[in-house]
Design an enzyme around this catalytic site. Structure first.
Site, short mmCIF file in Angstrom:
data_model
loop_
_atom_site.label_atom_id
_atom_site.label_comp_id
_atom_site.label_asym_id
_atom_site.label_seq_id
_atom_site.Cartn_x
_atom_site.Cartn_y
_atom_site.Cartn_z
N THR A 242 -54.77 -22.10 5.97
CA THR A 242 -54.64 -22.70 4.63
C THR A 242 -55.55 -23.82 4.60
OG1 THR A 242 -52.42 -21.91 4.45
CG2 THR A 242 -53.24 -23.62 2.98
N GLU B 205 -43.57 -27.01 3.55
CA GLU B 205 -44.83 -26.95 3.48
C GLU B 205 -45.73 -28.06 4.00
OE1 GLU B 205 -45.22 -24.13 2.64
OE2 GLU B 205 -45.61 -23.53 0.51
#
Lengths: 315, 315
Positions: free
Chosen positions: B180, B128
């Site tokens: 994101t 991530e």
């Protein structure tokens, strides 16, 4: 005329990470309220022990909800209310909520229960408005429902009872004054998103921990990164009390409502006793008089006063 | 050398009122990952279908966690990884998490499971970090645990599985790009305390509703007053999709992760089908191509790929 006597218990709002939404009902302390039905639309408030209560019912936390109830029913009924105020106003353990909730639950009994619990909460909130200027339900909800409650929303009212494993509460009420209105005023109107995320992670963890009966998770979730750092400065001894109570095994705790009372939860009674002792020691050393309470969770909320058993419990 | 093939499923982070802490694992879509053990410390990443994946393992969401795993074990092992990427990067349904979680779970299988689930989540978070610059666990936790998870805290890691009644998920992925990092940047660093209170009332209500299997409470709690009002402006059709899906009976829903995918939860499969149809209609009318998925909750997370059954499910 018909008369009833009820116990109206103390409540702990916020429960550390649940500012304005969580609350818990305790067994002690409690007010004793005698309510008698009248056949006019009057509400007469009296103190049982000379405690200086506001006698204008519209300005009294027990009176305002009853006036609202009479208005709602639109009948020729009224109430005499005699209050033995054991939960001192300004203690932070739901003094105004006890009077408001006790009054409406007692009146509802006398009238053969025309109101649901949610309706009683709505009425009791008029008492909170008298006390703090704001209608809030985080004390009156657990006082009427018993146990631990989540007030997800006030308008519309959405109260969710949260199941929990056995928990013991230790409370210390140092005899200093913190007014709810002042305690609210020092809070900032904006908070950091990252702190808000931490807080909602904790409240989610606390609710899950209570429902799973996971004491470890309950303990880890009892953390307040938003309100406590600001309000705790108003309470002398707070840091010391918290540290020492955790050292002897408390699961966690913090400011009760807007303070100055501090509460701690424990998984067993013997730990709660140790915790109460630590609380007492801290304030003795500080030279500040303090009342200490030790209690189970009260799963019933306001109940009938039982002359045989309850007189022993009166503090 | 030993080889394994796993399904690495999509996940929905945030679940409306649980920004950065809640996540849910779906059955479809899923990546298929073939992982083979090597006897050097290399990690070789290949695409199964020509999809342009970063081949430097340190810059690949599957590679970075595996490099970290090798470092941790400090042995002469490595991995060949062949990825069939069905969950497109930038979809908001946990594409990077699927690669990261799939890689570490597969490697853990090959090594006879030396790592706990929490250790695998910690490793997967390195993926991530490659994808978004931040170690977060709200996708990798449900991808590895399955079901619905609460990440109460990342440092230290505290993952709490939340039980739930049967729920059906409808997802629409409109083919527009929302990065994101951009979706994070438009969020304000401060939020109103009163909105934060509303949000933590809702997440507490959602957790209670899931654990009590109370669809009404789940539905009432699926409200986001902080993130959605800001991020939804990046997603054309959002307001319309939400309105129409609620009209045909969805419990609630919102932006999946940082978008642009939108998800809706339903209590039964036939409603989820109606919801998926509404999603399709909205984007057809807008002339924006969109992928639609309909899924159960996946309670297993990453699992072995079953050649007999799973080939039918590949989209």
């Amino acid at each position: 005329m018909k008369t009833i006597k009820v116990k109206a218990p103390a409540t702990i709002a916020n429960l550390v990470c649940g500012f304005d939404v969580l609350g818990l009902c305790t067994e002690v302390p409690f007010d004793i309220m005698e309510v008698r039905l009248r056949d006019d639309r009057e509400v007469i408030i009296k103190s049982a022990d000379g405690y200086p209560l506001p006698t204008d019912p519209a300005l009294n936390t027990a009176g305002a909800p009853l006036l609202e109830m009479i208005k709602k029913l639109d009948k020729d009924i009224g109430f005499d209310v005699i209050i033995q105020k054991n939960i001192k106003p300004g203690s932070g353990i739901g003094s105004s909520a006890a009077s408001a909730a006790g009054a409406v639950v007692a009146a509802n009994f006398l009238l053969n229960q025309p109101f649901t619990k949610d309706e009683l909460v709505r009425l009791a909130m008029f008492g909170e408005k008298v006390a703090s200027g704001v209608k809030h339900a985080d004390n009156v909800a657990p006082c009427i429902y018993g146990g631990i409650t989540l007030v997800r929303s006030i308008f519309p009212l959405d109260i969710i009872p949260i199941t929990a494993p056995p928990l013991y509460v230790s409370i210390v009420h140092p005899q200093i004054e913190v007014r709810t209105a002042d305690a609210r005023q020092i809070l900032r109107k904006e908070v950091l998103l990252k702190n808000a995320v931490k807080q909602w992670g904790n409240i989610a963890g606390l609710v899950a921990g209570l429902m799973k009966e996971d004491y470890g998770l309950i303990s880890r979730s009892l953390e307040d990164v938003i309100i406590e750092p600001v309000r705790s400065v108003l309470i002398p001894g707070f840091v010391d009390v918290k540290k020492k109570c955790l050292q002897v095994g408390a699961l966690g705790g913090g400011i009760s409502g807007s303070g100055p009372s501090i509460f701690m939860l424990s998984a067993d009674e013997s730990t709660a006793t140790l915790v109460a002792q630590e609380m007492e020691d801290v304030y003795q050393q500080l030279g500040i008089p303090a009342h200490i309470y030790k209690s189970n969770i009260n799963c019933q909320g306001v109940t009938l006063f039982d002359e045989t058993n309850d007189n022993h419990a009166v503090l």
